[in-house]
Motif scaffolding. Structure first.
Motif, PDB file in Angstrom:
ATOM      1  N   ARG A 192      -2.956  11.863   2.525  1.00 61.48           N
ATOM      2  CA  ARG A 192      -2.172  10.704   2.106  1.00 61.48           C
ATOM      3  C   ARG A 192      -0.988  10.434   3.029  1.00 61.48           C
ATOM      4  O   ARG A 192      -0.711   9.286   3.378  1.00 61.48           O
ATOM      5  CB  ARG A 192      -1.695  10.912   0.675  1.00 61.48           C
ATOM      6  CG  ARG A 192      -1.194   9.645   0.041  1.00 61.48           C
ATOM      7  CD  ARG A 192      -0.819   9.870  -1.368  1.00 61.48           C
ATOM      8  NE  ARG A 192       0.597  10.208  -1.365  1.00 61.48           N
ATOM      9  CZ  ARG A 192       1.317  10.470  -2.427  1.00 61.48           C
ATOM     10  NH1 ARG A 192       0.747  10.502  -3.606  1.00 61.48           N
ATOM     11  NH2 ARG A 192       2.593  10.725  -2.350  1.00 61.48           N
TER      12      ARG A 192
ATOM     13  N   HIS B 178       2.776   1.886  -3.412  1.00 64.01           N
ATOM     14  CA  HIS B 178       1.999   2.200  -4.610  1.00 64.01           C
ATOM     15  C   HIS B 178       1.175   3.462  -4.359  1.00 64.01           C
ATOM     16  O   HIS B 178       0.050   3.381  -3.845  1.00 64.01           O
ATOM     17  CB  HIS B 178       1.088   1.029  -4.992  1.00 64.01           C
ATOM     18  CG  HIS B 178       1.839  -0.175  -5.446  1.00 64.01           C
ATOM     19  ND1 HIS B 178       2.281  -1.158  -4.591  1.00 64.01           N
ATOM     20  CD2 HIS B 178       2.259  -0.537  -6.680  1.00 64.01           C
ATOM     21  CE1 HIS B 178       2.922  -2.078  -5.282  1.00 64.01           C
ATOM     22  NE2 HIS B 178       2.934  -1.723  -6.561  1.00 64.01           N
TER      23      HIS B 178
ATOM     24  N   TYR C 179       0.835  -1.209   0.000  1.00 62.77           N
ATOM     25  CA  TYR C 179       0.000   0.000   0.000  1.00 62.77           C
ATOM     26  C   TYR C 179       0.866   1.255   0.000  1.00 62.77           C
ATOM     27  O   TYR C 179       0.609   2.202  -0.740  1.00 62.77           O
ATOM     28  CB  TYR C 179      -0.932   0.040   1.208  1.00 62.77           C
ATOM     29  CG  TYR C 179      -1.849  -1.145   1.358  1.00 62.77           C
ATOM     30  CD1 TYR C 179      -2.286  -1.880   0.251  1.00 62.77           C
ATOM     31  CD2 TYR C 179      -2.283  -1.553   2.609  1.00 62.77           C
ATOM     32  CE1 TYR C 179      -3.120  -2.973   0.399  1.00 62.77           C
ATOM     33  CE2 TYR C 179      -3.129  -2.634   2.760  1.00 62.77           C
ATOM     34  CZ  TYR C 179      -3.537  -3.345   1.656  1.00 62.77           C
ATOM     35  OH  TYR C 179      -4.369  -4.423   1.818  1.00 62.77           O
TER      36      TYR C 179
ATOM     37  N   SER D 147      -3.348   6.822  -2.238  1.00 64.64           N
ATOM     38  CA  SER D 147      -4.247   7.965  -2.408  1.00 64.64           C
ATOM     39  C   SER D 147      -5.704   7.513  -2.367  1.00 64.64           C
ATOM     40  O   SER D 147      -6.546   8.163  -1.726  1.00 64.64           O
ATOM     41  CB  SER D 147      -3.974   8.669  -3.738  1.00 64.64           C
ATOM     42  OG  SER D 147      -2.692   9.223  -3.735  1.00 64.64           O
ATOM     43  N   TYR D 148      -6.001   6.420  -3.038  1.00 65.48           N
ATOM     44  CA  TYR D 148      -7.364   5.882  -3.048  1.00 65.48           C
ATOM     45  C   TYR D 148      -7.826   5.556  -1.627  1.00 65.48           C
ATOM     46  O   TYR D 148      -8.943   5.891  -1.219  1.00 65.48           O
ATOM     47  CB  TYR D 148      -7.394   4.637  -3.936  1.00 65.48           C
ATOM     48  CG  TYR D 148      -8.724   3.954  -4.002  1.00 65.48           C
ATOM     49  CD1 TYR D 148      -9.749   4.462  -4.793  1.00 65.48           C
ATOM     50  CD2 TYR D 148      -8.956   2.782  -3.284  1.00 65.48           C
ATOM     51  CE1 TYR D 148     -10.980   3.819  -4.873  1.00 65.48           C
ATOM     52  CE2 TYR D 148     -10.179   2.134  -3.360  1.00 65.48           C
ATOM     53  CZ  TYR D 148     -11.187   2.662  -4.151  1.00 65.48           C
ATOM     54  OH  TYR D 148     -12.392   2.033  -4.219  1.00 65.48           O
ATOM     55  N   MET D 149      -6.953   4.914  -0.855  1.00 65.70           N
ATOM     56  CA  MET D 149      -7.291   4.554   0.522  1.00 65.70           C
ATOM     57  C   MET D 149      -7.435   5.794   1.396  1.00 65.70           C
ATOM     58  O   MET D 149      -8.320   5.860   2.252  1.00 65.70           O
ATOM     59  CB  MET D 149      -6.243   3.602   1.086  1.00 65.70           C
ATOM     60  CG  MET D 149      -6.233   2.268   0.368  1.00 65.70           C
ATOM     61  SD  MET D 149      -4.921   1.194   0.914  1.00 65.70           S
ATOM     62  CE  MET D 149      -5.692   0.462   2.336  1.00 65.70           C
TER      63      MET D 149
ATOM     64  N   ILE E 212      -8.400   8.791   0.464  1.00 72.39           N
ATOM     65  CA  ILE E 212      -9.678   9.434   0.136  1.00 72.39           C
ATOM     66  C   ILE E 212     -10.817   8.697   0.843  1.00 72.39           C
ATOM     67  O   ILE E 212     -11.702   9.324   1.437  1.00 72.39           O
ATOM     68  CB  ILE E 212      -9.897   9.470  -1.392  1.00 72.39           C
ATOM     69  CG1 ILE E 212      -8.915  10.448  -2.027  1.00 72.39           C
ATOM     70  CG2 ILE E 212     -11.337   9.856  -1.720  1.00 72.39           C
ATOM     71  CD1 ILE E 212      -8.864  10.371  -3.541  1.00 72.39           C
ATOM     72  N   GLY E 213     -10.789   7.389   0.807  1.00 78.22           N
ATOM     73  CA  GLY E 213     -11.823   6.593   1.465  1.00 78.22           C
ATOM     74  C   GLY E 213     -11.837   6.772   2.970  1.00 78.22           C
ATOM     75  O   GLY E 213     -12.894   6.719   3.600  1.00 78.22           O
TER      76      GLY E 213
ATOM     77  N   PRO F   7      -0.769   5.517  -6.050  1.00 76.86           N
ATOM     78  CA  PRO F   7      -2.192   5.627  -6.426  1.00 76.86           C
ATOM     79  C   PRO F   7      -3.113   4.851  -5.472  1.00 76.86           C
ATOM     80  O   PRO F   7      -4.188   5.330  -5.120  1.00 76.86           O
ATOM     81  CB  PRO F   7      -2.246   5.037  -7.831  1.00 76.86           C
ATOM     82  CG  PRO F   7      -0.860   5.171  -8.357  1.00 76.86           C
ATOM     83  CD  PRO F   7       0.028   5.004  -7.170  1.00 76.86           C
ATOM     84  N   LEU F   8      -2.687   3.682  -5.047  1.00 78.71           N
ATOM     85  CA  LEU F   8      -3.477   2.901  -4.108  1.00 78.71           C
ATOM     86  C   LEU F   8      -3.548   3.605  -2.752  1.00 78.71           C
ATOM     87  O   LEU F   8      -4.603   3.640  -2.109  1.00 78.71           O
ATOM     88  CB  LEU F   8      -2.884   1.504  -3.954  1.00 78.71           C
ATOM     89  CG  LEU F   8      -3.625   0.520  -3.054  1.00 78.71           C
ATOM     90  CD1 LEU F   8      -5.073   0.352  -3.510  1.00 78.71           C
ATOM     91  CD2 LEU F   8      -2.922  -0.812  -3.041  1.00 78.71           C
TER      92      LEU F   8
END
Length: 92
Positions: free
Chosen positions: A69, A54, A51, A59-61, A63-64, A56-57
């Protein structure tokens, strides 16, 4: 019953040697004496490392989770120390 050929035994020995080399090189691959705690710790630690590695992953987490970040990154690195809690007590 047919006898096994020497090639079979050579292949089996080669596979065993490759497995032992991987286990010596990479801690998380486990071995016959790996405990459930060690195995789950390695899986969790590898997941957190992936995690964090990476963006992008991550950042996705983030945001969720509704966090920035870098805060999520720091939390995951902190969790890598004891990913599944304290180790069980050793019984003699």
């Amino acid at each position: 019953m047919a006898s096994l050929s020497p090639i079979y035994f050579a292949d089996k020995l080669r596979a065993q040697q490759q497995l032992e080399a991987l286990q010596a090189r990479y801690v998380g691959t486990g071995h016959a004496d790996t405990t459930r705690f060690e195995w789950t710790s390695n899986i969790q630690r590898d997941s957190y490392a992936s995690y964090v590695g990476h963006p992008p992953l991550l950042s996705y987490m983030a945001i969720g989770m509704g966090e920035c970040r870098e805060k999520v990154r720091a939390q995951m690195i902190e969790k890598m120390i004891q990913p599944v809690g304290k180790p069980p007590e050793v019984q003699d």
